[in-house]
Design a protein around this motif. Structure first.
Motif, mmCIF file in Angstrom:
data_model
loop_
_atom_site.group_PDB
_atom_site.id
_atom_site.type_symbol
_atom_site.label_atom_id
_atom_site.label_comp_id
_atom_site.label_asym_id
_atom_site.label_seq_id
_atom_site.Cartn_x
_atom_site.Cartn_y
_atom_site.Cartn_z
ATOM 1 N N PRO A 155 56.421 57.521 17.486
ATOM 2 C CA PRO A 155 57.542 56.703 17.950
ATOM 3 C C PRO A 155 57.219 55.914 19.205
ATOM 4 C CG PRO A 155 58.320 58.858 17.337
ATOM 5 C CD PRO A 155 56.834 58.910 17.235
ATOM 6 N N ALA A 156 56.328 56.440 20.051
ATOM 7 C CA ALA A 156 55.989 55.692 21.266
ATOM 8 C C ALA A 156 55.312 54.383 20.900
ATOM 9 C CB ALA A 156 55.077 56.535 22.141
ATOM 10 N N ALA A 157 54.410 54.434 19.908
ATOM 11 C CA ALA A 157 53.729 53.209 19.487
ATOM 12 C C ALA A 157 54.731 52.221 18.923
ATOM 13 C CB ALA A 157 52.669 53.545 18.442
ATOM 14 N N LEU A 192 72.159 54.013 20.267
ATOM 15 C CA LEU A 192 73.262 54.739 19.645
ATOM 16 C C LEU A 192 72.820 56.074 19.082
ATOM 17 C CD1 LEU A 192 75.065 51.851 17.801
ATOM 18 C CD2 LEU A 192 76.124 53.376 19.424
ATOM 19 N N LEU A 193 71.631 56.112 18.487
ATOM 20 C CA LEU A 193 71.243 57.299 17.734
ATOM 21 C C LEU A 193 70.074 58.051 18.330
ATOM 22 C CD1 LEU A 193 71.523 56.167 14.018
ATOM 23 C CD2 LEU A 193 73.160 57.364 15.398
ATOM 24 N N GLY A 194 69.475 57.569 19.406
ATOM 25 C CA GLY A 194 68.274 58.222 19.906
ATOM 26 C C GLY A 194 67.086 57.826 19.058
ATOM 27 N N PHE A 195 65.919 58.353 19.409
ATOM 28 C CA PHE A 195 64.738 57.952 18.668
ATOM 29 C C PHE A 195 64.419 58.925 17.547
ATOM 30 C CE2 PHE A 195 61.777 54.502 19.886
ATOM 31 C CZ PHE A 195 61.230 54.368 18.637
ATOM 32 N N GLY A 196 65.282 59.876 17.304
ATOM 33 C CA GLY A 196 65.027 60.766 16.192
ATOM 34 C C GLY A 196 64.005 61.832 16.488
ATOM 35 N N GLY A 197 63.506 61.881 17.722
ATOM 36 C CA GLY A 197 62.517 62.906 18.034
ATOM 37 C C GLY A 197 63.156 64.237 18.343
ATOM 38 N N ARG A 198 64.462 64.174 18.635
ATOM 39 C CA ARG A 198 65.153 65.392 19.058
ATOM 40 C C ARG A 198 65.265 66.362 17.899
ATOM 41 N NH1 ARG A 198 70.530 65.161 18.922
ATOM 42 N NH2 ARG A 198 70.279 62.922 19.057
ATOM 43 N N LYS A 199 64.857 67.589 18.142
ATOM 44 C CA LYS A 199 65.018 68.631 17.132
ATOM 45 C C LYS A 199 66.479 69.059 17.113
ATOM 46 C CE LYS A 199 60.845 70.438 15.759
ATOM 47 N NZ LYS A 199 59.985 69.409 16.203
ATOM 48 N N ARG A 200 67.003 69.255 15.898
ATOM 49 C CA ARG A 200 68.349 69.804 15.808
ATOM 50 C C ARG A 200 68.267 71.293 16.066
ATOM 51 N NH1 ARG A 200 72.226 66.317 16.334
ATOM 52 N NH2 ARG A 200 73.489 66.476 14.482
ATOM 53 N N GLU A 201 68.917 71.717 17.148
ATOM 54 C CA GLU A 201 68.916 73.145 17.467
ATOM 55 C C GLU A 201 69.786 73.867 16.452
ATOM 56 O OE1 GLU A 201 67.046 74.563 19.692
ATOM 57 O OE2 GLU A 201 66.219 72.575 20.062
ATOM 58 N N PRO A 202 69.579 75.168 16.305
ATOM 59 C CA PRO A 202 70.461 75.942 15.426
ATOM 60 C C PRO A 202 71.924 75.740 15.817
ATOM 61 C CG PRO A 202 68.849 77.352 16.535
ATOM 62 C CD PRO A 202 68.449 75.947 16.780
ATOM 63 N N ARG A 219 74.303 62.647 26.034
ATOM 64 C CA ARG A 219 73.610 61.939 27.100
ATOM 65 C C ARG A 219 72.430 61.117 26.561
ATOM 66 N NH1 ARG A 219 70.294 63.901 30.669
ATOM 67 N NH2 ARG A 219 70.443 65.960 29.774
ATOM 68 N N ALA A 220 71.693 61.704 25.622
ATOM 69 C CA ALA A 220 70.441 61.074 25.196
ATOM 70 C C ALA A 220 70.615 59.644 24.691
ATOM 71 C CB ALA A 220 69.787 61.930 24.140
ATOM 72 N N PRO A 221 71.631 59.364 23.864
ATOM 73 C CA PRO A 221 71.694 58.003 23.366
ATOM 74 C C PRO A 221 72.081 56.991 24.429
ATOM 75 C CG PRO A 221 72.942 59.519 22.011
ATOM 76 C CD PRO A 221 72.644 60.203 23.295
ATOM 77 N N LYS A 222 72.718 57.462 25.524
ATOM 78 C CA LYS A 222 73.245 56.481 26.470
ATOM 79 C C LYS A 222 72.134 55.857 27.294
ATOM 80 C CE LYS A 222 78.004 57.800 26.981
ATOM 81 N NZ LYS A 222 78.695 58.944 27.465
ATOM 82 N N PHE A 238 64.684 53.351 11.079
ATOM 83 C CA PHE A 238 64.546 54.452 10.117
ATOM 84 C C PHE A 238 64.355 55.784 10.837
ATOM 85 C CE2 PHE A 238 61.790 57.226 7.638
ATOM 86 C CZ PHE A 238 62.630 57.460 6.575
ATOM 87 N N TYR A 239 63.510 55.806 11.875
ATOM 88 C CA TYR A 239 63.315 57.043 12.628
ATOM 89 C C TYR A 239 64.635 57.516 13.239
ATOM 90 C CZ TYR A 239 58.196 56.985 12.542
ATOM 91 O OH TYR A 239 56.902 57.033 12.160
ATOM 92 N N ALA A 240 65.406 56.549 13.754
ATOM 93 C CA ALA A 240 66.660 56.927 14.397
ATOM 94 C C ALA A 240 67.600 57.588 13.401
ATOM 95 C CB ALA A 240 67.312 55.698 15.025
ATOM 96 N N PHE A 241 67.696 57.000 12.192
ATOM 97 C CA PHE A 241 68.597 57.592 11.201
ATOM 98 C C PHE A 241 68.022 58.898 10.664
ATOM 99 C CE2 PHE A 241 70.601 53.448 11.046
ATOM 100 C CZ PHE A 241 71.914 53.800 10.859
ATOM 101 N N ALA A 242 66.731 58.870 10.327
ATOM 102 C CA ALA A 242 66.158 60.042 9.673
ATOM 103 C C ALA A 242 66.050 61.216 10.628
ATOM 104 C CB ALA A 242 64.785 59.690 9.113
ATOM 105 N N GLY A 243 65.932 60.932 11.935
ATOM 106 C CA GLY A 243 65.848 62.026 12.889
ATOM 107 C C GLY A 243 67.133 62.829 12.964
#
Lengths: 152, 141, 212
Positions: free
Chosen positions: A65-67, C172-182, C195-198, A137-142
């Motif tokens: 994602p950084a790239a 709005l949605l973040g970069f998707g790197g965040r793991k969904r915690e239990p 906080r993360a999306p802002k 796509f990453y934003a939604f799929a994440g």
């Protein structure tokens, strides 16, 4: 893992072809249908297919994602930078406009400057479009938890 | 009158398609389906523009003999104005970029819908209105 | 007008209308999204028939590819079924749509004739591009020439719009790197999620987590 064996094998074959086709569309865009917008979408589709079949973690390792984030900005900067470069490269002493590619090369009769300019800005469009599509796509799929198998 | 319409028959189904998209936007409360309706409308507008650019007996706007750098100008001198007809490239350019911008803005809309779902637990607009205007959650909304 | 491709056009128009009405009728969002992809693909087929190969290419890649994936993702994150809306709402929507459609139909006789090379829409600036491109730019594909050279500034604007849209989605949605915690601790999860999306900064540690 195993239930999608056919999907995995077929997509392993297809993904390189999709990406190569994307680059063909990019660099052949002057001569046939195509260009930066289409090529960007096709390259992004290749990575999205990879993510759908092999999972988000694998895709994030392949294209971090950084790239993606840097490429998004780099494309716009390349495009605008070509415009600034044409302003600065005032070779023949004539006034030049923003994004007037003729200034990029002194060979006016063969339009070499135009070709350079189009190549560069299409490259900028490719970077921005493909990385924005991937970022979306990453934003939604994440956000989506891993699909259970019955949802396939 | 019928002649005039028959010469322009392409616009009538396109207007119907556009209005179908508009109808989906107005008639459904589900936000995802509403965005689908919006892109239905949008795609139909693309059709309107591209049919404007159609020329009967024309070719796609790719000139075959302008290719070489050496004789590009020479070939163009007598080649471009000849009998070969091409469709109008300008609407193609406008719509080409509009399509990609359209999907990017669609993504923003969908992201908003996803956030709305996370905040309200629903994406039906009547439920959202009820949550916003009811006395219990008035402070939160 | 006498060539056989017009029947292909009629068939495509018929299929487009059928798909559009099916989208109106259906409430299963999965079916709606899939039909939207079909609609885009039919549009692309018609674009080829209308000699707009570049546009057809883009529509097939974007409309049938990316936007279907995005709509499916959004559907997975929200709901699978649209709820039926009240009948009076249908009538109101129908009234608006009929009024707007009648206004548009009233304007049709003023539109350029379909397929006319001499119509106002086709005769002036579009033809100038066709005639000038071999002299000015020497690129065979006129669409590319107009897109990147004659209207390069316009395209720069479009690229910035796409960039901004991508930025908006990330905010709005973040970069998707965040793991969904239990899901056991919703309160602890809600704070970083809000906080993360802002702000852009909290995405930093998230990225390292995704890379590791």
């Amino acid at each position: 893992m195993s239930p999608h064996l056919i999907l995995r094998v077929v997509s392993k074959l297809l993904i390189p072809i999709i990406v190569v086709f994307g680059f063909y569309v990019q660099f052949h865009g002057d001569f046939g249908p195509g260009g930066g917008f289409q090529a960007g979408v096709i390259v992004a589709v290749g990575v999205i297919l990879y993510a759908l079949i092999f999972g988000m973690e694998e895709a994030r390792r392949a294209v971090p994602p950084a790239a993606v984030r840097y490429l998004m900005a780099a494309g716009v900067l390349l495009f605008a930078g070509v415009g600034v470069a044409t302003l600065l490269m005032n070779g023949a002493g004539e006034p030049v406009n923003f994004l007037d590619y003729d200034a990029l090369h002194p060979d006016q009769s063969h339009h070499t400057g135009q070709h350079y300019g189009i190549l560069l800005i299409e490259l900028g469009v490719l970077f921005t479009v493909s990385s924005v599509m991937l970022a979306i796509f990453y934003a939604f799929a994440g956000r989506i938890p891993d699909l259970p198998d019955e949802d396939w | 009158m019928l002649d005039i319409l028959l010469e322009r028959f392409n616009y009538i189904p396109i207007i119907i398609l556009m209005m179908t998209g508009l109808y989906v936007v107005f008639a459904t409360g589900n936000l995802v389906k509403r965005l689908v309706g919006l892109s239905l409308f949008q795609t139909s507008v693309f059709l309107l523009y591209i049919t404007l650019a159609k020329v009967f007996g024309g070719q796609p706007p790719i000139i075959a003999d302008a290719h070489g750098d050496d004789h590009g100008a020479a070939a163009a001198g007598h080649g471009a104005a000849e009998a070969v007809l091409y469709s109008n490239p300008l609407p193609h350019v406008l719509i080409l970029t509009a399509i990609v911008v359209g999907v990017a803005t669609l993504a923003v809309g969908l992201a908003l819908v996803v956030r709305i779902r996370e905040a309200y637990g629903s994406i039906e607009d009547e439920a959202l209105n009820a949550a916003d205007y009811s006395r219990d959650t008035g402070a939160a909304g | 007008m006498t060539d056989l491709t017009q029947y292909l056009d009629y068939a495509l128009i018929g299929m487009l209308l059928a798909v559009a009405f099916a989208i109106v009728r259906l409430r299963n969002l999965f079916a709606v999204v899939m039909l939207m992809g079909v609609y885009s693909l039919l549009c692309a087929a018609w674009f080829v028939s209308l000699d707009a190969v570049d546009v057809a290419f883009t529509e097939a890649a974007v409309g049938a590819g990316i936007s279907t994936v995005l709509l499916l993702a959004a559907m997975l994150l929200t709901a699978r079924e649209a709820e039926p809306s009240k009948p009076q709402r249908h009538w109101a929507a129908l009234a608006v749509v009929v009024a707007a459609g009648a206004a548009l139909l009233y304007a049709v006789p003023d539109m350029p004739v379909y397929g006319d090379a001499e119509s106002v829409a086709n005769a002036y600036v579009g033809r100038d591009y066709l005639e000038q491109t071999p002299h000015d730019i020497a690129v065979p594909n006129i669409v590319t020439a107009v897109l990147s050279s004659y209207r390069g500034f316009d395209t720069l604007g479009e690229t910035v719009v796409i960039f901004t849209a991508g930025l908006g989605v990330i905010l709005l949605l973040g970069f998707g790197g965040r793991k969904r915690e239990p899901k056991g601790k919703p309160a602890a999860k809600a704070a970083p999620a809000a906080r993360a999306p802002k702000a852009g900064k909290p995405a930093k540690p998230v990225k390292e987590e995704g890379a590791s």
